[in-house]
Scaffold this motif. Structure first.
Motif, short mmCIF file in Angstrom:
data_model
loop_
_atom_site.label_atom_id
_atom_site.label_comp_id
_atom_site.label_asym_id
_atom_site.label_seq_id
_atom_site.Cartn_x
_atom_site.Cartn_y
_atom_site.Cartn_z
N TYR A 58 3.81 10.80 -5.57
CA TYR A 58 3.89 11.62 -4.36
C TYR A 58 4.17 10.80 -3.11
O TYR A 58 4.38 11.37 -2.04
CB TYR A 58 2.57 12.39 -4.15
CG TYR A 58 2.33 13.52 -5.10
CD1 TYR A 58 2.80 14.81 -4.83
CD2 TYR A 58 1.61 13.33 -6.29
CE1 TYR A 58 2.56 15.86 -5.70
CE2 TYR A 58 1.36 14.39 -7.16
CZ TYR A 58 1.85 15.65 -6.86
OH TYR A 58 1.61 16.69 -7.73
N ILE A 59 4.12 9.47 -3.22
CA ILE A 59 4.25 8.63 -2.02
C ILE A 59 5.45 7.70 -2.13
O ILE A 59 5.94 7.41 -3.23
CB ILE A 59 2.97 7.81 -1.76
CG1 ILE A 59 2.69 6.83 -2.91
CG2 ILE A 59 1.79 8.73 -1.52
CD1 ILE A 59 1.49 5.96 -2.69
N GLU A 60 5.90 7.21 -0.98
CA GLU A 60 7.10 6.36 -0.92
C GLU A 60 6.78 4.91 -1.23
O GLU A 60 7.49 4.25 -2.01
CB GLU A 60 7.71 6.47 0.48
CG GLU A 60 8.90 5.56 0.71
CD GLU A 60 9.37 5.55 2.16
OE1 GLU A 60 10.28 4.76 2.47
OE2 GLU A 60 8.80 6.32 2.97
N HIS A 61 5.73 4.35 -0.61
CA HIS A 61 5.40 2.94 -0.79
C HIS A 61 4.62 2.75 -2.10
O HIS A 61 3.53 3.31 -2.26
CB HIS A 61 4.58 2.43 0.40
CG HIS A 61 5.35 2.43 1.68
ND1 HIS A 61 6.37 1.54 1.95
CD2 HIS A 61 5.27 3.23 2.77
CE1 HIS A 61 6.88 1.78 3.14
NE2 HIS A 61 6.23 2.80 3.66
N LYS A 62 5.17 1.98 -3.00
CA LYS A 62 4.58 1.85 -4.33
C LYS A 62 3.61 0.68 -4.38
O LYS A 62 3.90 -0.41 -3.89
CB LYS A 62 5.67 1.67 -5.39
CG LYS A 62 6.69 2.81 -5.41
CD LYS A 62 6.01 4.17 -5.59
CE LYS A 62 7.03 5.31 -5.62
NZ LYS A 62 6.37 6.64 -5.68
#
Length: 453
Positions: free
Chosen positions: A278-282
């Motif tokens: 759900y998020i951009e920064h992994k």
């Protein structure tokens, strides 16, 4: 020459003994010899003896059927005694059941690593095997601290974590979990952890400000560890992807490694393969277990970036990651995980995940309309539904509602294990709409029961 073994030849237990008469009840035999986890045996009733599992059901020795509404502590994805997983494990058992994983390897471990890296974010490069969720996180913490140590930086040894979190019961994971009755006797032995407020709705700014304050001393901080979007044992507390994305970005900008504890949230539980989808920064490190094998066997995984892995490459053997256990990458467990992935990626399974989510959404509307005064909050993320019951004591793991609810649902043939005053559903994906509706009806009856008191 090894003797062929027939199932019919095995000894029947318990064996008759004149000096030690047979106790025929499994519950009594259990009480005499077994110490159970998270159980206060002074007050707890006898454990329920389960003799069979099938799909979303468990059956006790008297034939009573229970719907496994919590997937047996969140591990079972596809239902009990799944024939496909059983077949694959049985075939593997006759080929290779165990081999040392230091200096040796095998096809199930290699294949599983390849398949996990295909579904994890692109920044993940290596898979390290362990035996359960606690050790998967323990390995991640050791990786993070030693990553800097191997580069000559011994100052970066502090960890940032969320308050109210739970990451396991080993010493490292207790240290980064919430300080509570769970770990109070060991507190003098636990290292310092910097806690962020949980960024629930309305508290996002507090969490971001606390992170910025801690990062002023980033030269002392090795990692930020978190349960993405849902804190499981903490009461199924949920927060939004946006604030987690910002927190990870801040950590990365200050050279702090990020560790996603996806033990509970992985493999579709939140509606996507991983909560961090759900998020951009992994994150730099992922921790996996529970549903990894479909609940069939114990297995843990810690994945890392190539950069982290390369920090352990050296002519100096002291820079090795010294962590192992006897059953590292057990071929049977790896085979179960491969079979579980086969099932998880089927369109039918993905459709079931969506069905469960939609059913929860509809039930949430019913709860809010009919029981608003009895409920403090209703939370949903993917296949997970949490209902926080209004109490004078607020949210509490030791709320008396827990025992009342647990016994109420058992009587109705539903295995539910409330977290204090939070009752929740986290079912196998194979559950039917009919069984979900039966559970919803039982929840309504329970809410009516406590309202009437």
């Amino acid at each position: 020459m090894q003797k062929d073994f027939s199932i019919d030849e095995h000894l029947e237990y318990p064996v008759e003994n004149v000096e030690n008469p047979v106790i025929t009840s499994m519950s009594e035999r259990d009480a005499k010899s077994v110490w159970h986890p998270f159980t206060q045996h002074y007050t707890a009733p006898y454990s329920i003896p389960v003799v069979k599992g099938q799909g979303a059901y468990l059956f006790d020795e008297n034939g009573k059927r229970y719907i496994d509404a919590i997937a047996s502590w969140w591990v079972n994805l596809h239902g009990h005694a799944h024939p496909y997983i059983a077949q694959k494990v049985a075939e593997q058992f006759l080929q290779l059941e165990q081999v040392i994983f230091a200096g040796f390897t095998h096809e199930p471990a290699i294949c599983l690593a390849e398949r996990l890296l295909d579904i994890l974010p692109n920044n993940q490069a290596k898979i390290f095997y362990s035996d359960n969720g606690s050790t998967a996180v323990e390995v991640a913490l050791k990786m993070a601290i030693q990553f800097f140590h191997n580069q000559g930086n011994t100052r970066k040894n502090k960890i940032i974590a969320f308050a109210n979190g739970y990451h396991g019961d080993t010493f490292g994971t207790m240290a980064v979990g919430a300080k509570s009755a769970f770990n109070a006797p060991f507190e003098p032995f636990l290292y310092e952890t910097l806690y962020l407020p949980v960024p629930t709705k309305g508290h996002e700014t507090r969490a971001l400000e606390a992170m910025q304050e801690y990062l002023q001393n980033a030269d002392e901080i090795a990692a930020f560890v978190f349960e993405p979007l849902i804190q499981g044992a903490g009461g199924m507390v949920m927060y939004e992807p946006g604030v987690l994305n910002e927190l990870i970005a801040l950590a990365k900008a200050h050279g702090v490694l990020t560790i996603a504890d996806e033990i509970m949230t992985g493999f579709g539980r939140t509606g996507k393969m991983f909560a961090t989808d759900y998020i951009e920064h992994k994150p730099d490190i992922f921790c996996l277990s529970k549903g990894l094998t479909g609940g069939a066997m114990a297995l843990g995984v810690t994945s890392s970036t190539q950069t982290i892995f390369e920090a352990f490459l050296s002519d100096d053997r002291r820079k090795t990651l010294f962590h192992s256990h006897s059953f590292t990458a057990n071929p049977l467990a790896c085979t179960a995980a491969l079979a579980s992935l086969d099932l998880l990626l089927l369109p039918e399974t993905q459709a079931q995940i969506q069905m469960i989510h939609q059913s929860h959404q509809c039930f949430k509307e019913v709860l809010q309309e009919k029981y608003g005064k009895a409920i403090a909050d209703v939370r949903i993320r993917g296949t997970i539904l949490a209902i926080e019951i209004q109490t004078s004591e607020g949210t509490s793991y030791f709320s008396n509602i827990r025992d009342t609810a647990y016994n109420f649902f058992l009587e109705k043939g539903i295995l539910m294990r409330p977290l204090g005053n939070v009752i929740y559903l986290l079912t196998p994906y194979c559950i039917s709409e009919e069984d979900l509706q039966y559970i919803y009806t039982a929840i309504e009856e329970f809410l009516q029961h406590i309202q009437a008191k």
